[in-house]
Design a protein around this motif. Structure first.
Motif, PDB file in Angstrom:
ATOM      1  N   PRO A 199     -15.203  -2.722   4.185  1.00 59.74           N
ATOM      2  CA  PRO A 199     -14.351  -2.938   3.012  1.00 59.74           C
ATOM      3  C   PRO A 199     -14.302  -4.399   2.611  1.00 59.74           C
ATOM      4  O   PRO A 199     -14.344  -5.299   3.451  1.00 59.74           O
ATOM      5  N   HIS A 218       2.603   1.698  -3.463  1.00 60.62           N
ATOM      6  CA  HIS A 218       1.711   2.180  -4.511  1.00 60.62           C
ATOM      7  C   HIS A 218       1.543   3.695  -4.486  1.00 60.62           C
ATOM      8  O   HIS A 218       1.111   4.272  -5.473  1.00 60.62           O
ATOM      9  N   ASP A 250      -1.276  -7.241  -7.486  1.00 63.32           N
ATOM     10  CA  ASP A 250      -1.337  -5.776  -7.398  1.00 63.32           C
ATOM     11  C   ASP A 250      -0.076  -5.199  -6.768  1.00 63.32           C
ATOM     12  O   ASP A 250       0.151  -3.989  -6.859  1.00 63.32           O
ATOM     13  N   MET A 263     -16.454   0.805   1.474  1.00 61.85           N
ATOM     14  CA  MET A 263     -17.121   1.009   0.187  1.00 61.85           C
ATOM     15  C   MET A 263     -18.301   1.955   0.367  1.00 61.85           C
ATOM     16  O   MET A 263     -19.101   1.787   1.284  1.00 61.85           O
ATOM     17  N   ALA A 286       0.831  -1.209   0.000  1.00 60.52           N
ATOM     18  CA  ALA A 286       0.000   0.000   0.000  1.00 60.52           C
ATOM     19  C   ALA A 286       0.863   1.255   0.000  1.00 60.52           C
ATOM     20  O   ALA A 286       0.510   2.263  -0.627  1.00 60.52           O
ATOM     21  N   VAL A 300     -10.360  -6.586  -2.384  1.00 60.16           N
ATOM     22  CA  VAL A 300     -10.384  -5.563  -3.429  1.00 60.16           C
ATOM     23  C   VAL A 300      -9.782  -4.256  -2.940  1.00 60.16           C
ATOM     24  O   VAL A 300      -9.011  -3.602  -3.642  1.00 60.16           O
ATOM     25  N   SER A 301     -10.122  -3.845  -1.713  1.00 59.11           N
ATOM     26  CA  SER A 301      -9.640  -2.570  -1.182  1.00 59.11           C
ATOM     27  C   SER A 301      -9.752  -2.589   0.329  1.00 59.11           C
ATOM     28  O   SER A 301     -10.598  -3.288   0.899  1.00 59.11           O
ATOM     29  N   GLU A 302      -8.896  -1.800   0.980  1.00 54.52           N
ATOM     30  CA  GLU A 302      -8.948  -1.683   2.429  1.00 54.52           C
ATOM     31  C   GLU A 302      -9.841  -0.530   2.873  1.00 54.52           C
ATOM     32  O   GLU A 302     -10.077  -0.367   4.073  1.00 54.52           O
ATOM     33  N   ALA A 303     -10.320   0.262   1.951  1.00 52.21           N
ATOM     34  CA  ALA A 303     -11.165   1.406   2.292  1.00 52.21           C
ATOM     35  C   ALA A 303     -12.629   0.979   2.326  1.00 52.21           C
ATOM     36  O   ALA A 303     -13.047   0.104   1.566  1.00 52.21           O
ATOM     37  N   GLN A 346      -6.454  -8.467  -4.207  1.00 54.33           N
ATOM     38  CA  GLN A 346      -5.343  -8.029  -3.373  1.00 54.33           C
ATOM     39  C   GLN A 346      -4.992  -9.044  -2.297  1.00 54.33           C
ATOM     40  O   GLN A 346      -3.926  -8.948  -1.680  1.00 54.33           O
TER      41      GLN A 346
END
Length: 735
Positions: A587, A118, A425, A596, A115, A591-594, A370
């Motif tokens: 989350p 990136h 990723d 949704m 993370a 796909v993502s740690e944030a 991910q």
């Protein structure tokens, strides 16, 4: 540096090139000792599991994969590995004319969480040099290509020379945890596109860079013997001694005898080549091959018409003019096409072609995860096997004669690379593309275009000095005890920005947002405190929002949920209407740690006013909870599709009722998925020849969903007319 040293002929002219470099070992010291990465730094390999028993393994970061643990066994006790991640990509600096270019080489270490790697602003990936980009005009056209190979390897050997001794003996480094560790920097991964991979491997482009598969067998999905660095060096050495080994031509090698990776300790350059999601999957297998095959089957005009007929969806790009007129594609546009491509093909291509498309897209989505598990890796293998099982239908349709496609063959190595180095990723080529802006293009803009590389390096040195000074001052300003709980809580407050459009009838983003309590699964529904359309009459709601059965549906709702209420809603009542609800969901870590954030709109047609243009009505589809659900949020059990026409609150005469309501029109329960596309199928639900409508609680809405018309084989102009007249009732829901 004269280039004639690489050529066997005496040339009348010479060309001098420049190599700009910095010591990579010093860069490793800077990265591994940076206190900004202290929390996100790993020093040893680890195994991660999704369950407390340790039965379900998880692979995400590099230290959770297999490569790190295998290399650790070959080093002395107490050794700390710094996996070197290299990236290079030649880029053009000229905007309108000219041929100026730069060839930056970047480096990071696998100890830092992906993370942080990136984020360009974190400076977790540093520039270690510029490779020469000379034209090599002093060579004949026949010798120029080989000279470029040799020049590249010579420059890379100069650039990375210090890593050889450091990888063999280790270097004491002060790490971010303030301890001194014996660090062994080892080349682990090299991120680049396919032509540069061939350059590094000294291999021809019509051969696989990782295995020895036959040139005519690359489309069969076979397991072949992997390339071996020692064997390759031996073949090249025999070729140098004029022994002419047959393996030289069989393996597709170039006559480069001084390989920069030949003496790299504990490194396997062929394993270091990582999957390239951007060029291999999105641009390669999907756009250049799958889309072209489907266009050849159903025609360019039909494909454009189907893209135009896809309904709008929040966050989904709508190709209003089709795709045939697009000349310059981006990676994000490829991803947007993939989201609707299977539904778009349904009914237009034979079922086996649809299976081929679905298999490729399944592989693409699995590869982008991910976090990987045994199940996701099996899903990758199953998707690839599904493609190879059905791909012969393209031969039957005379679309393809063979499948000896290099990018298609590279998909067979994805599972091995993910198992060795972690989720794909973490080594995507999109990162070097972003780094070019800061380390090449902006630096070139700061020069006067004469001797630009020297000026670029000087400008970058000054920029780095400013950044390091700023980072040091920020570190000094922190309290000795670090962040307190109250500081951390204030930094992590929920962002209630509703991401509103600039339309005049949208809820005002300046108003305080109203947060509904989190549901059973941690889902929060957010409404603006001030409604966009206060005190709307029933006639206005029915006319503008299409809520034909508003009063009967509301009366039925009150009878069920407020049995003590004696008032009957009528045309005299007025209601406060909202234009949208924002759903904040936990989350999806794969796909993502944030968290949704999903928006569902229920806005009427907007008329033009002054300079502000009007807009059509928008009533989004949503998945609505109608029954008990399991703890797994990714399933469709207990859900049903509905179209949200109005979001409103009960007026005070009906008593205190804090929960917001929504008027929806139902679709039928999910039928069996289509066997070829595996998409869920629904139709408009009717009752006594009218749409089946109801009033529900807003917090029963789980998330928005996208319905695609089941287009069949009808002419698209007729279908578009039916869509405008709302006569198309069969829809498919993407899984």
């Amino acid at each position: 540096m004269p280039l004639c040293m690489f050529c066997g002929k005496v040339m009348s002219t010479e060309e001098e090139v420049e190599l700009w470099s910095r010591d990579p070992v010093e860069c490793v010291k800077e990265l591994i000792g940076n206190p900004s990465f202290k929390v996100d730094m790993a020093y040893t390999a680890a195994r991660a599991y999704s369950d407390p028993v340790g039965e379900h393994r998880v692979i995400d970061e590099m230290w959770t994969a297999d490569w790190w643990g295998e290399k650790q066994k070959a080093l002395p006790d107490g050794a700390t590995i710094a996996p070197i991640i290299l990236a290079s990509d030649k880029t053009s600096l000229s905007q309108f004319q000219g041929d100026k270019s730069a060839w930056p080489v970047y480096m990071s270490i696998g100890n830092i969480a992906k993370a942080n790697r990136h984020q360009v602003s974190m400076r977790a990936t540093v520039l270690i040099g510029y490779l020469p980009v000379g034209k090599l005009d002093c060579f004949t056209p026949d010798a120029r290509s080989l000279a470029g190979y040799r020049l590249f390897h010579h420059c890379m050997s100069l650039l990375l020379h210090s890593l050889i001794a450091a990888g063999n003996n280790g270097v004491d480094m002060v790490c971010a945890d303030s301890w001194i560790w014996r660090v062994y920097p080892i080349l682990a991964m090299y991120i680049m596109d396919f032509p540069e991979q061939c350059l590094v491997a000294c291999c021809k482009e019509n051969h696989c860079l990782k295995c020895l598969v036959g040139a005519n067998e690359r489309g069969e999905g076979l397991d072949s013997v992997m390339r071996d660095p020692e064997s390759t060096k031996n073949i090249l050495e025999r070729c140098k001694n004029s022994q002419h080994p047959p393996e030289f031509e069989e393996n597709g090698l170039h006559a480069v005898y001084k390989l920069f990776w030949a003496d790299m300790p504990h490194a396997d350059i062929f394993m270091a080549f990582t999957p390239d999601l951007l060029h291999q999957i999105h641009k390669g297998v999907f756009k250049d091959h799958l889309v072209k095959w489907c266009v050849d089957i159903i025609g360019e005009e039909e494909v454009d018409a189907r893209f135009k007929a896809i309904p709008d969806y929040p966050g989904l790009q709508h190709f209003k003019k089709g795709i045939s007129t697009v000349k310059q594609w981006t990676g994000s546009e490829h991803k947007e096409m993939q989201r609707v491509f299977v539904g778009l093909l349904t009914g237009a291509v034979p079922s086996r072609v649809l299976v081929v498309a679905r298999s490729i897209l399944y592989f693409s989505y699995y590869a982008q995860l991910q976090i990987h598990t045994v199940e996701s890796l099996e899903g990758l293998q199953t998707a690839l096997a599904g493609f190879h099982t059905n791909k012969d239908v393209l031969k039957d349709l005379a679309i393809r004669e063979h499948f000896n496609i290099p990018k298609l063959h590279q998909l067979t190595h994805y599972i091995q690379s993910i198992s060795l180095f972690g989720a794909a990723d973490g080594f995507n080529t999109e990162l070097p593309e972003c780094l070019h802006i800061d380390f090449a293009k902006d630096a070139d803009c700061a020069s006067n275009k004469r001797d630009y590389e020297e000026q670029m390096v000087l400008w970058l040195q000054r920029q780095e000095a400013v950044f390091l000074c700023s980072a040091y001052l920020d570190w000094l300003s922190q309290e000795p005890g670090g962040w307190t709980d109250s500081d951390l809580h204030s930094d992590l407050d929920l962002d209630l920005d509703l991401d509103l459009d600039s339309d005049s009838d949208s809820d005002s983003s300046s108003e305080e947002a109203e947060v509904k309590p989190a549901g059973k699964f941690g889902v929060t529904h957010v409404l603006a405190k001030t409604p966009a359309h206060p005190r709307q009459s029933v006639q206005k709601i029915v006319g503008a929002h299409g809520t034909t059965d508003f009063l009967p549906a509301l009366q039925s709702f009150l009878h069920t949920n407020l049995p003590q209420n004696t008032l009957i809603p009528g045309v005299q009542d007025r209601f406060d209407l909202h234009c949208q609800v924002v759903i904040v969901m936990p989350p999806a870590l794969q796909v993502s740690e944030a968290p949704m954030r999903r928006r569902i709109s229920a806005s009427p047609e907007r008329l033009a006013s002054g300079r502000k243009s009007g807009g059509p009505a928008r009533f989004d589809m949503a998945l609505i909870r109608v029954g008990p659900r399991t703890s797994h949020l990714r399933t469709l059990d207990g859900l049903r599709v509905g179209q949200v026409h109005a979001i409103f609150c009960l007026p005070p005469q009906f008593g205190e009722y804090s929960r917001a309501l929504a008027y929806i029109e139902w679709f039928t329960p999910f039928r069996a998925p289509d066997p070829s596309s595996r998409m869920q199928q629904v139709s408009c639900s009717t009752r006594q020849l009218c749409r089946n409508a109801a009033v529900i609680h807003v917090d029963d809405i789980v998330q928005p969903c996208h319905l695609i018309p089941k287009m069949g084989e009808c002419h698209m102009q007729i279908l578009c007319t039916h869509l405008r007249k709302k006569q198309c009732t069969k829809m498919v829901l993407p899984c």
